[in-house]
Design a protein around this motif. Sequence first.
Motif, PDB file in Angstrom:
ATOM      1  N   ASP A 170       0.851  -1.194   0.000  1.00 53.71           N
ATOM      2  CA  ASP A 170       0.000   0.000   0.000  1.00 53.71           C
ATOM      3  C   ASP A 170       0.884   1.241   0.000  1.00 53.71           C
ATOM      4  O   ASP A 170       2.064   1.180   0.358  1.00 53.71           O
ATOM      5  N   LEU A 171       0.297   2.370  -0.339  1.00 54.16           N
ATOM      6  CA  LEU A 171       1.043   3.633  -0.311  1.00 54.16           C
ATOM      7  C   LEU A 171       1.507   3.898   1.123  1.00 54.16           C
ATOM      8  O   LEU A 171       0.817   3.530   2.082  1.00 54.16           O
ATOM      9  N   PRO A 172       2.667   4.562   1.289  1.00 58.27           N
ATOM     10  CA  PRO A 172       3.153   4.811   2.647  1.00 58.27           C
ATOM     11  C   PRO A 172       2.238   5.760   3.410  1.00 58.27           C
ATOM     12  O   PRO A 172       1.597   6.632   2.815  1.00 58.27           O
ATOM     13  N   THR A 173       2.213   5.596   4.728  1.00 58.06           N
ATOM     14  CA  THR A 173       1.373   6.467   5.538  1.00 58.06           C
ATOM     15  C   THR A 173       2.186   7.631   6.101  1.00 58.06           C
ATOM     16  O   THR A 173       1.655   8.517   6.751  1.00 58.06           O
ATOM     17  N   GLU A 174       3.509   7.601   5.889  1.00 57.26           N
ATOM     18  CA  GLU A 174       4.371   8.731   6.296  1.00 57.26           C
ATOM     19  C   GLU A 174       5.024   9.266   5.015  1.00 57.26           C
ATOM     20  O   GLU A 174       5.140   8.531   4.027  1.00 57.26           O
ATOM     21  N   PRO A 175       5.470  10.518   4.999  1.00 54.74           N
ATOM     22  CA  PRO A 175       6.067  11.053   3.771  1.00 54.74           C
ATOM     23  C   PRO A 175       7.401  10.367   3.443  1.00 54.74           C
ATOM     24  O   PRO A 175       8.213  10.168   4.346  1.00 54.74           O
ATOM     25  N   VAL A 176       7.589   9.975   2.195  1.00 51.88           N
ATOM     26  CA  VAL A 176       8.860   9.373   1.774  1.00 51.88           C
ATOM     27  C   VAL A 176       9.336  10.069   0.499  1.00 51.88           C
ATOM     28  O   VAL A 176       8.541  10.697  -0.209  1.00 51.88           O
ATOM     29  N   ASP A 177      10.631   9.951   0.227  1.00 50.62           N
ATOM     30  CA  ASP A 177      11.215  10.639  -0.927  1.00 50.62           C
ATOM     31  C   ASP A 177      11.618   9.693  -2.058  1.00 50.62           C
ATOM     32  O   ASP A 177      11.482  10.012  -3.228  1.00 50.62           O
TER      33      ASP A 177
END
Length: 408
Positions: A170-177
């Motif tokens: 799933d898409l991350p729940t925290e910001p990632v780069d």
Amino acid sequence: MITINEHYLKLQASYLFSDIAKRVAAFQKNNPDKDIIKLGIGDVTRALPPACIEAFHQAVDEMAVETSFHGYGPEQGYAFLREAIAKNDFQARGADISADEIFVSDGAKCDTGNIQEIFATDVKVAIPDPVYPVYLDTNVMAGRTGIFNDGRFQGLCYLDSTRENNFVPDLPTEPVDLIYLCFPNNPTGSSITKEQLKKWVNYAHDNKALILFDAAYEAFIRDESLPKSIFEIDGAKEVAIEFRSFSKNAGFTGTRCAYTVIPKECRAFDATGGKQALHPLWNRRHCTKFNGVSYPIQKAAAAVYSEAGKVQTRELTDYYLTNAALIRKEITALGFDSVGGDNSPYIWIDGRGRDSWEFFDMLLNKAGVVCTPGAGFGKCGQGYIRLSAFNSYQNVEKAMKRIKQALQ
Ligand code: MLT
């Protein structure tokens, strides 16, 4: 005083496949008469396609004559290969990639490992779990993680791939780069749909992130609705880099040839938030640290795109897919839940409560079959093993009979 890169001390003792090779070598030493069937590392077993061999021979002959001899070639690869790649692997599928966006190299392992050099040390990295260990280890080496604790490196965002999400994170729940994705997946063999991939592309746009898309196994896709390239997705060119290999489609694991695609508009940001194109950065890195793949090997790789080469590479991947189907059928008949093997050469098997390494040892000792323990690919791999379809059909048949006996 010469000091070391301390980040290396955070790594697990050895690279997964070296670790397995050592265990197998020790077993062989103690059981010299035991016949071992290797369905572990994804190393091909069949000979190079005749079209590639013919082109390879011709190129070697050219090297023997002063007038057709080649010294250093262009670091990015010869135009004949880059043009064939752009036309056949991308433009033919509606992906607008041009020859000068392709960087030919000696392996997708090297490229996926080296690419992180062009990003800042403090970017937040999202890594699937389970994962091809190269993505993880190279970020550890570069100092993007904390220590290894309870099966995971601190500081990373792990993207769990489990039965619950059909092994598509799933898409991350925290910001990632920086996001690593691999489809068809190594190790789980799962595939991603265009709709699912579009969500990742949108995420990368919305969060100023970048996707590193490893498509080394695309040649095994038989479901025409699945994307072979991330560049089949609208908007991907700005936010993705793709890695491809001739290892699995044409048997080049020992010959070495691969390529990386960095579209001209693909971007990251500098410390002031200004947009920076990644193509010139990678080009600078590539020209500084790499002197190109040898001419005969690039000629052999270009032959993959000849009429004969296309037929022969298809036969090659069909062969391994037949093995994969047999593994999946037999393992299902034995009552195991599994994924992969349809658009992928890997079958990811739930060991029904067994520890991965115990399952590995049991198969080696009782069946003489080498698998890859899922735990070696990450915490979510615990309890799973991976079987690879890269062997002869006869050996796969034999291996499955032996596994059946070992389990009874
Ligand atoms: C694997 O077994 O996961 C692959 O062989 C790894 C690789 O291609 O380097």
